[in-house]
Structures are given as structure tokens and as C-alpha cells.
Design an enzyme around this catalytic site. Structure first.
Site, short mmCIF file in Angstrom:
data_model
loop_
_atom_site.label_atom_id
_atom_site.label_comp_id
_atom_site.label_asym_id
_atom_site.label_seq_id
_atom_site.Cartn_x
_atom_site.Cartn_y
_atom_site.Cartn_z
N GLU A 437 52.92 10.77 132.13
CA GLU A 437 53.01 10.29 133.50
C GLU A 437 54.26 9.43 133.66
O GLU A 437 54.66 8.71 132.74
CB GLU A 437 51.78 9.46 133.86
N SER A 463 51.71 9.45 137.79
CA SER A 463 50.44 8.76 137.93
C SER A 463 49.94 8.94 139.35
O SER A 463 50.71 9.17 140.29
CB SER A 463 50.64 7.26 137.67
#
Length: 547
Positions: A437, A463
Site C-alpha cells: 500500500e 490504502s
């Protein structure tokens, strides 16, 4: 019952007696309680209390509970270093572990007690794969933080604040205050990031009881739902109601619909695709985009808005949102015994600004958009409801980095300028490996005030806390020789979210020539689990599943 084959063998009965099971209990359904409790992850530190509530429910329903543990990674803690390579791969380990325990011990049913980003989808993958009576209990959202009478969340007030502090935009005292107070206690981080996105999706899939997705981690309501889930799973065993009776094509359409209305994480695409694969259902990216175009965006929860998960809970929870979406839903059974439309009909909205009507949405379209073009022939994903109108169409010169670490250093070092498109490659499922992420780079861009003038694209992922013109999951990835591997500094990249286009402005001949001379990089891991994962994982466009 499946467990009968254990009970008919004297040596196995002897071993079960050794755990304290009596002759009377031997005739009851054996229910596995798969718990991802750990002391290091905020979303999981309250699971011991929920385990007790579930155990009470299982016993009250006439079953016997057996608790076993599972790995749980906090993406926020794993992010920005080697640890994030393990996050997405852990989803497969979790599914495999649940399968292993349930099959080795021939459990009759399961309660999957879970929280956070990869644990919930991993659990749901196992539920579809095993197809034995199962209920998912998600641990609940965290309360919003508070500092100087302002509500806080992890992304705005810790990740983005770090870049703002380094730019001198906030004082050291305020920075320390934000970090200390951003996460006030147990639960999944307080915005509609991936953990809460997937908890809400589990409820819309029909695999959790009503209100499970939004009831707060610190609430007695969550304990009550856990208890009722324990009771109910025994009934599912007795009635032989299985996950694939519930997780059919209709259920996935409803879950995608809810996600688009809420404004959930781009990671929902990866995870719902992977869960559907286990259920034998094909979910091409085009389905996500089609449903998004049809579905108005009804809530404005962080990171894209200013509300928090606690606001969604108090405003009516998932049943409240379903009540607005009722005309869009395909009726389908759920683990509660009610159909999804019955839940929708019973839902109420107590704040029409937190959960808006179809006539007054935050956006006319849903949260995600799938972009295609010569830079992403198999697609890339953007959270369009977290992008300002100004940046919905953007063209800029590429600033290319072959890792997240290189990009983060350049952004914080002031080497990324207004009007540029940051390209981060070799961070896909294979290239990472593990598709790290990118919350640090995206937060740095936002914290430095560049989210209205700089775009970011990657074959990695973001994210659920990312906002701004950030396009992830670009496929094929660079490590497989996708077009993103051919981008050079200074190339012009054109992003057109309304028209779903992502284009590298060079000729087709030039692109072909560059790709012909491309050579794959050396693997970053040559031993251990990640080396095996890298060999087996598929494209992000197919859910980054293992084959």
C-alpha cells in the site's frame, strides 16, 4: 454432522475427552471459532471479549466451541518498510489456515472473528472455499480521536500531519498531540478505510448479522451481536445453510452496490474479486465500473469526506443505507434468516446528511472508477469520490520511480513539482512482491499541499485512507512487462476519470519498441514465503489470487 466421523472413533473420542468435553457435549455440533486476536493490532485487541460473547452464544444455541488463532497484520504498522510486502500475501495464509483447521478437525460450522484489511477478506475466502455453515463477526470501528475539540483519524491526523510538520505547517506540539490522540482505542481505524469497507461488505454479502459492520468496537451492542452470531451459527448447522447458499452472484452485486454508495476503499475490488473466485463467480473489473456509474454516492466519510464510522452507525448503519438502495438491490438470503430486502425495509435513516437520499447524493456516481488505455490495458482503479473536480481530468509529465521508497524520498525532498504525475512501478503483486500500500507517498503529497496539482499512478495499491488523483492496480504490472514498465521521465500522461481513460502520450510504435528492449528485474526475495508467493500470484485485475 461432519463431526460424526470423529465421534465414531474411540481414539478420537479419547483425545476430545482430554480437552474436557463430556459424553453429553460429544453429541453437539462442533463450532470452530477462528479468532485473529493479537496484542499488537488495535483492531484486534478487543477480540478476547468478543470470543467470550461468541462462546456463550454457541453454548446457548446448543453447540460446542473450539477457538483457534490466525495471523493478523496491521497495515498501518506494516507500512513504509519491509513488513508491507507481507500484508496482501497474508490474506492467502489466513484462508489456507481456516481451511486447514476446519477440514483437519471436520468442524460442523464456523464463526470467523475478524478485523482489519486482509483478515476479513481472507476469512470470507475460506468461508466460500469450505462451504460449511459460517457467520462472520467483524470487531467494529474505532472511535474518532479528539484533540483541541477537533475529531481525528489516523490518515489525516498522523500520516498527512507528518508531511505537514516537516513542511513547517504545524508546530511540534500540535504534531505530537495529533499523533497521541488520533487513535483513541480498540477497533478498525475510524474512517471508511479498507478494514471498515470490508466489514460493511461482509454485511451486504449476507455473511454478518445486521449492524455488525458499523457497531463500534467499544460498544455493548457489538458484544450482543457476537453472542447472537454464536447462537445463530448452530441453527445454520442444523438447517444446513451454507455460505454458497448466500454468497451467490446477487450477493456480490449487492456488496459492490453498497460499496459504491458508501465510497469504500479501492482494495474492495481486489478482495471481492478474490472472494468471488473462491465462490466460483467471475467478477471482471467492468462490473465494478458499471455498478459505480449506476449508483449514487450517499455518504461522505473520511478519507474523502468529514464524517466518521461512528456517524454512519448512529445514522442507521448498513440497514439504513440499504433502505435507501432498496430499489437497486437483488433480494437474497442472509445468515440472519432475513433476506437483504427485508433488512432494507426495516432499515431507518436518522440523519439525512450522513446517509443521503437518492435525490440528494454527494455524487451522482459511486466511489470507484476503472480506467483503461494504453498505460493500463487491463485496467487501473481510482477512488473518484475522493478526487476534487479540478483533478478529474489531468495531464502532466511523468516522474518515474522503481519503488515506493524512492518516490517517498523524492516527494519529501521537494523533488516532485506541481503539474507532474508520479509513477511508482515494480510494486504490483509480483513486482513488490505483495503489492504494498502507498499511503506514505499519497499522504506526503496531500500533507505538502500537492493533491490539487500532482497525480500518482502505480501498479501497486493504495490504502483505503488515500484521497486525491491516485490510480492504483495498473495492469499488467511492470514486473510482467506491462506498459507502465516503459514509461520514462518527461513522458506526458493523460488522466481522464469521467471518460475512464489512462493514456501514455507516445506512439504505439515507440511503446512497442520500448517494451521489446525491456528486461525483467531481479526478484527482491529469493527465499521464504514471499518468493513462493511471487511465483504463484496473478494480476491485480483478477484479484491477486494464487494459482
Amino acid at each position: 454432522m461432519r463431526s460424526d466421523k470423529l465421534k465414531e472413533k474411540a481414539p478420537i473420542r479419547a483425545l476430545l475427552h482430554a480437552t474436557g468435553i463430556s459424553n453429553e457435549e460429544m453429541n453437539k455440533p462442533f463450532i470452530g471459532l477462528a479468532s485473529s486476536f493479537t496484542d499488537i493490532v488495535p483492531g484486534h485487541v478487543n477480540l478476547r471479549e468478543l470470543e467470550r460473547a461468541i462462546e456463550k452464544g454457541i453454548h446457548a444455541g446448543g453447540g460446542i466451541s473450539f477457538t483457534f488463532g490466525l495471523p493478523a497484520i496491521c497495515d498501518g504498522i506494516a507500512m513504509g518498510h519491509k513488513g508491507m510486502h507481507y500484508s496482501l500475501p497474508s490474506r492467502e495464509l489466513i484462508a489456507d489456515t481456516v481451511e486447514t483447521m476446519a477440514e483437519a478437525h471436520q468442524l460442523d460450522g464456523l464463526i470467523l472473528l475478524t478485523a482489519c484489511d486482509k483478515i476479513t477478506p481472507g476469512m470470507l475466502m475460506a468461508a466460500a472455499r469450505l462451504n460449511i455453515p459460517t457467520i462472520v463477526v467483524t470487531a467494529g470501528p474505532m472511535l474518532a480521536g479528539c484533540f483541541k475539540m477537533t475529531r481525528l483519524d489516523l490518515v489525516h491526523d498522523a500520516f498527512e500531519a507528518e508531511a505537514a510538520y516537516k513542511q513547517g505547517k504545524i508546530s511540534r506540539a500540535d504534531f505530537d498531540g495529533l499523533v497521541l490522540n488520533a487513535c483513541p482505542g480498540p477497533g478498525a481505524c475510524s474512517g471508511l478505510f479498507t478494514a471498515n469497507t470490508m466489514a460493511c461488505a461482509a454485511e451486504a454479502l449476507g455473511m454478518s448479522l445486521p449492524f455488525c459492520g458499523t457497531s463500534l468496537a467499544v460498544s455493548s451492542k457489538k458484544k450482543m451481536i457476537a453472542y447472537e452470531s454464536g447462537k445463530r451459527v448452530v441453527e445454520l448447522v442444523r438447517k444446513d445453510i451454507k455460505p454458497l447458499d448466500i454468497m451467490n452472484k446477487k450477493a456480490f452485486m449487492n456488496a459492490i452496490r453498497l460499496d459504491m454508495a458508501l465510497g469504500g476503499s479501492t482494495n474492495a475490488v481486489l478482495h471481492l474479486t478474490a472472494i468471488a473466485h473462491e465462490a466460483g463467480i467471475d467478477l471482471p473489473l467492468e462490473i465494478f465500473d458499471k455498478i459505480s456509474k449506476e449508483t449514487p454516492h450517499l455518504t461522505s466519510i473520511r478519507p474523502g469526506g468529514n464524517h466518521f464510522m461512528e456517524d454512519l452507525e448512529y445514522a442507521g448503519g448498513i440497514p439504513g443505507v440499504l433502505s435507501i438502495l432498496e430499489s437497486f438491490l437483488q433480494d437474497n438470503p442472509t445468515v440472519s434468516g432475513l433476506t437483504i430486502k427485508q433488512i432494507a425495509k426495516g432499515g431507518q435513516v436518522y440523519d439525512s446528511n450522513v446517509i443521503r437520499s437518492l435525490k440528494n447524493p454527494y455524487h451522482k456516481e459511486g466511489s470507484l472508477a476503472v480506467l483503461k488505455g494504453n498505460l493500463a490495458p487491463e485496467g487501473g482503479v481510482v477512488k473518484q469520490t475522493a478526487v476534487s473536480q479540478k483533478m478529474m481530468k489531468f495531464s502532466g509529465k511523468a516522474k518515474v520511480f522503481d519503488s515506493e521508497d524512492e518516490a517517498q524520498k523524492a516527494i519529501l525532498g521537494g523533488k516532485v513539482k506541481k503539474g507532474e504525475v508520479v509513477v511508482i512501478r515494480y510494486e504490483g503483486p509480483k513486482g513488490g512482491p505483495g503489492m504494498r500500500e502507498m499511503l506514505y507517498p499519497t499522504s506526503a503529497i496531500a500533507g505538502m499541499g500537492l493533491s490539487e496539482s500532482v497525480a500518482l499512478i502505480t501498479d501497486g495499491r493504495f490504502s483505503g485512507g488515500t484521497r486525491g488523483p491516485c490510480i492504483g492496480h495498473v495492469s499488467p504490472e511492470a514486473a510482467e512487462g506491462g506498459p507502465i514498465a516503459a514509461v520514462k521521465d518527461g513522458d506526458v500522461i493523460e488522466i481522464d476519470i469521467p471518460n475512464r481513460r489512462l493514456e501514455l502520450r507516445i506512439t504505439n510504435t515507440e511503446l512497442r519498441n520500448r517494451l521489446k528492449s525491456w528486461k525483467p528485474p531481479k526478484p527482491r526475495f529469493t527465499k521464504g514465503w514471499l518468493a513462493r508467493y511471487q511465483r504463484m500470484v496473478t494480476s491485480a485485475s483478477t484479484g491477486a489470487i494464487l494459482k
